[in-house]
Design a protein around this motif. Structure first.
Motif, PDB file in Angstrom:
ATOM      1  N   ARG A   1       1.827  15.671   7.244  1.00 58.24           N
ATOM      2  CA  ARG A   1       1.081  14.525   7.766  1.00 58.24           C
ATOM      3  C   ARG A   1      -0.171  14.333   6.923  1.00 58.24           C
ATOM      4  O   ARG A   1      -0.829  15.298   6.515  1.00 58.24           O
ATOM      5  CB  ARG A   1       0.694  14.770   9.224  1.00 58.24           C
ATOM      6  N   ILE A   2      -0.525  13.088   6.681  1.00 61.07           N
ATOM      7  CA  ILE A   2      -1.660  12.829   5.792  1.00 61.07           C
ATOM      8  C   ILE A   2      -2.969  13.329   6.395  1.00 61.07           C
ATOM      9  O   ILE A   2      -3.856  13.791   5.674  1.00 61.07           O
ATOM     10  CB  ILE A   2      -1.745  11.326   5.448  1.00 61.07           C
TER      11      ILE A   2
ATOM     12  N   ARG B   1      -8.169  12.232  10.789  1.00 62.50           N
ATOM     13  CA  ARG B   1      -7.401  11.146  11.421  1.00 62.50           C
ATOM     14  C   ARG B   1      -8.259   9.880  11.520  1.00 62.50           C
ATOM     15  O   ARG B   1      -7.762   8.779  11.291  1.00 62.50           O
ATOM     16  CB  ARG B   1      -6.932  11.606  12.794  1.00 62.50           C
TER      17      ARG B   1
ATOM     18  N   VAL C   1      -3.049   3.527   3.086  1.00 66.20           N
ATOM     19  CA  VAL C   1      -2.358   4.158   4.213  1.00 66.20           C
ATOM     20  C   VAL C   1      -3.378   4.338   5.316  1.00 66.20           C
ATOM     21  O   VAL C   1      -4.397   5.010   5.118  1.00 66.20           O
ATOM     22  CB  VAL C   1      -1.740   5.519   3.825  1.00 66.20           C
ATOM     23  N   ASN C   2      -3.127   3.742   6.476  1.00 63.10           N
ATOM     24  CA  ASN C   2      -4.053   3.891   7.601  1.00 63.10           C
ATOM     25  C   ASN C   2      -3.354   4.445   8.839  1.00 63.10           C
ATOM     26  O   ASN C   2      -3.843   4.293   9.947  1.00 63.10           O
ATOM     27  CB  ASN C   2      -4.727   2.558   7.931  1.00 63.10           C
ATOM     28  N   ARG C   3      -2.208   5.096   8.633  1.00 65.01           N
ATOM     29  CA  ARG C   3      -1.466   5.699   9.746  1.00 65.01           C
ATOM     30  C   ARG C   3      -1.557   7.214   9.617  1.00 65.01           C
ATOM     31  O   ARG C   3      -0.978   7.793   8.700  1.00 65.01           O
ATOM     32  CB  ARG C   3      -0.014   5.225   9.727  1.00 65.01           C
TER      33      ARG C   3
ATOM     34  N   SER D   1      -0.079   9.636  10.971  1.00 67.88           N
ATOM     35  CA  SER D   1       1.189  10.373  11.021  1.00 67.88           C
ATOM     36  C   SER D   1       2.038  10.153   9.780  1.00 67.88           C
ATOM     37  O   SER D   1       3.168  10.662   9.722  1.00 67.88           O
ATOM     38  CB  SER D   1       1.979   9.949  12.257  1.00 67.88           C
ATOM     39  N   TYR D   2       1.532   9.427   8.788  1.00 64.74           N
ATOM     40  CA  TYR D   2       2.296   9.182   7.561  1.00 64.74           C
ATOM     41  C   TYR D   2       2.627  10.510   6.889  1.00 64.74           C
ATOM     42  O   TYR D   2       1.763  11.360   6.690  1.00 64.74           O
ATOM     43  CB  TYR D   2       1.485   8.298   6.615  1.00 64.74           C
ATOM     44  N   LEU D   3       3.909  10.698   6.523  1.00 65.04           N
ATOM     45  CA  LEU D   3       4.357  11.938   5.891  1.00 65.04           C
ATOM     46  C   LEU D   3       4.288  11.782   4.378  1.00 65.04           C
ATOM     47  O   LEU D   3       5.006  10.965   3.786  1.00 65.04           O
ATOM     48  CB  LEU D   3       5.782  12.283   6.334  1.00 65.04           C
ATOM     49  N   VAL D   4       3.451  12.588   3.752  1.00 73.05           N
ATOM     50  CA  VAL D   4       3.312  12.583   2.300  1.00 73.05           C
ATOM     51  C   VAL D   4       4.466  13.380   1.702  1.00 73.05           C
ATOM     52  O   VAL D   4       4.750  14.501   2.139  1.00 73.05           O
ATOM     53  CB  VAL D   4       1.957  13.182   1.884  1.00 73.05           C
ATOM     54  N   GLN D   5       5.127  12.825   0.702  1.00 73.27           N
ATOM     55  CA  GLN D   5       6.255  13.480   0.063  1.00 73.27           C
ATOM     56  C   GLN D   5       5.787  14.263  -1.166  1.00 73.27           C
ATOM     57  O   GLN D   5       4.769  13.918  -1.774  1.00 73.27           O
ATOM     58  CB  GLN D   5       7.309  12.448  -0.343  1.00 73.27           C
TER      59      GLN D   5
ATOM     60  N   GLN E   1       3.505  13.015  -4.371  1.00 77.81           N
ATOM     61  CA  GLN E   1       2.580  11.926  -4.075  1.00 77.81           C
ATOM     62  C   GLN E   1       1.140  12.429  -4.098  1.00 77.81           C
ATOM     63  O   GLN E   1       0.870  13.596  -3.809  1.00 77.81           O
ATOM     64  CB  GLN E   1       2.898  11.298  -2.717  1.00 77.81           C
TER      65      GLN E   1
END
Length: 203
Positions: free
Chosen positions: A91-92, A109, A124-126, A128-132, A135
């Motif tokens: 998660r970011i 957060r 990105v402003n979410r 819960s965004y999953l960084v791969q 990246q």
């Protein structure tokens, strides 16, 4: 399903309903006047109660957020526990905190929600965004001198980053080099995590 022809706002009152409104309400799952219903957490896999408490405290998650991550990890191929570690640690907001750009996950957060970071150049402003893997997270140039980021960087010691995160304090970037492993995550290292199907969880 039959088209509704009457509406009953109370047990003692009943009024006719125009056919057009009855057609519109024919798929309604809840009574008139009730907006939605109880939101149930996803089911299929669970953690023990003690593990849930510790993981939620470490990542400051709501119960539904953790339940969704556990179910997703259990349905993916491979070890469910390692999958859960990836769901949480990629998660970011967690990576921003690990990189030293925020003093806590909650502060990270808030920064993410206010468009402080980009991922590979895109906003990105979410949280819960999953960084791969591969990246890069970067502090936006117009936000680099703001107090929350500057204070966090000043208090962050060099070398505290986990091995799967490559941080550049000069360019204010953090690159996820590979997927995190459970033993490399400080907050999960001492928690005996085990993802179980629902029927195997001790009540």
């Amino acid at each position: 399903m039959a088209v509704r022809t009457t509406v009953r706002p109370s047990p003692t009152d009943e009024f006719p309903l125009h056919p057009a409104y009855g057609y519109a309400l024919r798929r309604q799952r809840h009574p008139i006047g009730v907006r939605g219903g109880p939101r149930r957490a996803p089911r299929g896999f669970q953690l023990s109660d003690n593990d849930q408490r510790q993981v939620r405290a470490a990542y400051e998650l709501r119960m539904r957020q953790l339940a969704r991550a556990v179910v997703t990890a259990g349905r993916q191929p491979g070890d469910a526990t390692e999958n859960l570690v990836g769901q949480l640690e990629q998660r970011i907001d967690a990576l921003v905190h690990r990189a030293g750009f925020a003093p806590s996950v909650d502060a990270a957060r808030d920064l993410v929600a206010h468009n402080t970071f980009t991922v590979d150049g895109g906003k990105v402003n979410r949280p819960s965004y999953l960084v791969q893997p591969g990246q890069t997270i970067q502090v936006r140039p117009d936000r680099q001198c703001r107090a929350p980021v500057a204070i966090a960087l000043a208090e962050h010691a060099e070398g505290e980053e986990p091995p799967y995160l490559e941080v550049s304090s000069e360019r204010l970037t953090a690159t996820l080099t590979r997927e995190p492993q459970r033993q490399e995550v400080p907050v999960l290292r001492d928690i005996p995590l085990a993802v179980h199907p629902d029927e195997e969880v001790a009540r």
